[in-house]
Design a protein around this motif. Structure first.
Motif: not given
Length: 274
Positions: A222-230, A232-241
């Motif tokens: 999840v954390v790695i997804g936020i920094v570009g790992g794809g 659910i983390g990537a989706l969380i990053s998008t929703l935050l933005g």
């Protein structure tokens, strides 16, 4: 001086109370130094708890949105696909990382390393791998192979190798030497010794460590997804933005549920293995 007698004979003298040990100068000195470093660290960054009291209502509208989740958003295809991606990333990273980690563990154990130089080099490499945080690995691989699931998988594989090799290597160091001596007496080489004398003894713990790493991967992905790992983390990053806090609140609740359920299932399996 008279002695009081009982039916069983003279009364025994009452045992002396053990003296409460006094803290040694080393303990007192260590606590003093620790307290001084803690105060110095807080003073250096101007640490204060006042914002908890003065600014507690500043983000009330954001908190209100978090506590009003958009449950319908969880049924969308993008959410389901992101969750499946996160799960697949954790599975693939666990399988590859644990397989490589087992080989590294054999090289980093005194009982199975072919020589002292290999043992020392392997321990040094594993120390470097464990020193790299998963977020840094995710950012690094996202820059190398572009953001996406592959970057997350590669980052978790490196992370898993360090964890599995350390835990399994320490287990291999404590195995019973009897089976090893039996294989060596029969003319077995190092590979046969590792396969038939060491691995059967460490297998239950090794499999338990693999499930433990899978638990870690679910959280780390999840954390790695936020920094570009794809995932659910990537989706969380998008929703935050996009400041979509109602949808983000629903994702966070689903994250807690999914991780909790899989964590409990993994623990149940690990208890059976050990």
């Amino acid at each position: 001086m008279s002695t009081t007698a009982t039916a069983d004979g003279p009364a025994a003298a009452a045992p002396a109370r053990p003296r409460k040990p006094k803290p040694s100068p080393a303990v007192i000195g260590g606590l003093t130094i620790t307290a001084a470093i803690t105060v110095w660290a807080g003073w250096s960054i101007d640490f204060t708890l006042m914002p908890l009291f003065t600014d507690v209502t500043r983000g009330r509208h954001v908190i209100a949105e978090f506590f009003n989740p958009d449950w319908a958003f969880l049924t969308r295809a993008v959410v389901i696909e992101s969750w499946l991606t996160t799960l697949f990333i954790a599975i693939l990273a666990t399988a590859v990382g644990c397989a490589i980690g087992l080989g590294m563990a054999m090289l980093a154990s005194k009982t199975s390393a072919p020589n002292k130089a290999t043992y020392q080099v392997s321990k040094a490499v594993l120390s470097v791998l464990r020193a790299l945080p998963d977020v840094a690995l995710g950012s690094l691989f996202a820059a190398i192979v572009l953001p996406g699931p592959l970057a997350g998988i590669l980052a978790l594989i490196v992370f898993n190798i360090g964890v599995i090799a350390k835990l399994t290597g320490e287990t291999a160091d404590a195995v019973d030497p009897g089976p090893i001596e039996a294989v060596e007496a029969g003319g077995g080489n190092r590979i046969q010794r590792a396969r038939w004398a060491i691995y059967p003894q460490i297998a239950p713990n090794y499999l338990s460590y693999c499930f433990y790493v899978f638990e870690l991967n679910l959280r780390a992905s999840v954390v790695i997804g936020i920094v570009g790992g794809g995932g659910i983390g990537a989706l969380i990053s998008t929703l935050l933005g996009q400041f979509q806090h109602e949808r983000l609140g629903a994702i966070i609740v689903s994250l807690f549920v999914v991780v909790f359920v899989l964590d409990q299932a993994s623990r149940a399996v690990r208890r059976r293995l050990t």
